[in-house]
Design a protein around this motif. Sequence first.
Motif, PDB file in Angstrom:
ATOM      1  N   THR A 217     -37.071  13.812   7.556  1.00 35.12           N
ATOM      2  CA  THR A 217     -38.126  13.743   8.713  1.00 35.12           C
ATOM      3  C   THR A 217     -38.776  14.721   9.432  1.00 35.12           C
ATOM      4  N   GLY A 218     -37.896  15.860   9.451  1.00 26.30           N
ATOM      5  CA  GLY A 218     -38.526  17.126  10.052  1.00 26.30           C
ATOM      6  C   GLY A 218     -39.400  17.941   9.008  1.00 26.30           C
ATOM      7  N   ALA A 219     -39.650  17.614   7.733  1.00 28.47           N
ATOM      8  CA  ALA A 219     -40.525  18.141   6.673  1.00 28.47           C
ATOM      9  C   ALA A 219     -41.768  17.264   6.385  1.00 28.47           C
ATOM     10  N   GLN A 220     -41.993  16.244   7.216  1.00 30.78           N
ATOM     11  CA  GLN A 220     -43.003  15.245   6.786  1.00 30.78           C
ATOM     12  C   GLN A 220     -43.838  15.230   8.216  1.00 30.78           C
ATOM     13  N   THR A 221     -45.073  14.657   7.749  1.00 34.44           N
ATOM     14  CA  THR A 221     -46.029  14.813   8.946  1.00 34.44           C
ATOM     15  C   THR A 221     -46.680  13.211   8.938  1.00 34.44           C
ATOM     16  N   ASN A 222     -47.640  12.789   9.749  1.00 32.80           N
ATOM     17  CA  ASN A 222     -48.205  11.345   9.729  1.00 32.80           C
ATOM     18  C   ASN A 222     -49.027  11.309   8.389  1.00 32.80           C
ATOM     19  N   GLU A 223     -49.458  12.402   7.844  1.00 36.04           N
ATOM     20  CA  GLU A 223     -50.486  12.261   6.641  1.00 36.04           C
ATOM     21  C   GLU A 223     -49.540  12.804   5.366  1.00 36.04           C
ATOM     22  N   SER A 224     -48.506  13.457   5.366  1.00 35.31           N
ATOM     23  CA  SER A 224     -48.070  13.769   4.017  1.00 35.31           C
ATOM     24  C   SER A 224     -46.383  13.596   3.939  1.00 35.31           C
TER      25      SER A 224
END
Length: 331
Positions: A217-224
């Motif tokens: 989770t800490g390595a992802q975003t809403n877009e990727s």
Amino acid sequence: MSLTTFIRSIRSAVQRDLLKMSSSELIAELERERDRRVLSIQSHVVHGYAGNKCSVFPLQLHGFEVDFINSVQFSNHAGYEHVKGQKLTEKELEELYEGLTLNNINNYTHVLTGYCGNVTFLQKIADVVKDLKKKNGNTTFVCDPVMGDNGRYYTPKELMPVYRDLIIPLADVLTPNAFELGELTGSPIETEEDCLRAVNELHAKGVKTVVVTSGVTGAQTNESLRCYASVKGSHVYRFTFPRLVGQFVGTGDTFTSLLVVWLDELNGDVSEAVKRVLASMQCLIRKTSSYAQLQVDTNSRAMCELRLIQSRKDLLWPPTCDQIQVEKIGQ
């Protein structure tokens, strides 16, 4: 990047690939024979896609012979209101494998395992893998340690110690999500640093190749989204790719089956193998998502089944996808 823009970029990439790919090349790929046979032990659904229903077709499409044993046989996956069916017992698995052994037809280049519903069945899988590796030391065991996702189990928690203590030492390739990785190593996986540390712990237990498919989770975003791949004693790779609309059952099973194909085809080049898998998966999920969005008024789980057959060209011939970024981040 908007979904519309991403779809246009994918279409352009597919068109470029089609121009490069002649009909003779496609025919040659379809006719190519491989000396590869997979034993796949996973779940099965009569309707829709999950487990072996997702894994067998991509492998066969690429020319792999597949013998499959269904750990469970259900009418449909658990996303539907009602599920009916049967579970294979460890005794029945033993009988099936004994039949293969007595006829000397237990000859496999790969073993692929996925969903398993109980401890004794998983323990018997370990026995089968040990026997196959004893017969052929080159047999590759690819294990998806299916336990749960997003912080919760959807299999019995008692499976975890069996995976940790019996299965992992046998595995050549392991494909956990972040939740499963954390459970197997005893620490939550929230950041990239957590992920890499836990991957090294699996390498220390003997697993050559680890692919963390999702959920850091800490390595992802809403877009990727991101996944990670590591080969023991070699490099670690980070893959960043667009987040598409929807969550669909069976994507992990399809991912792992394609990973079997491309790791074999590319002689273990995990960077290129995972990139090709992700390219096919992006097309499959995009096609499934688009269809589900068009059918949203029906409010039916049947409209959210993977468009696996409709994506067969993309499964066989992954398109160039400039939206997948690959970075070497460590050793």
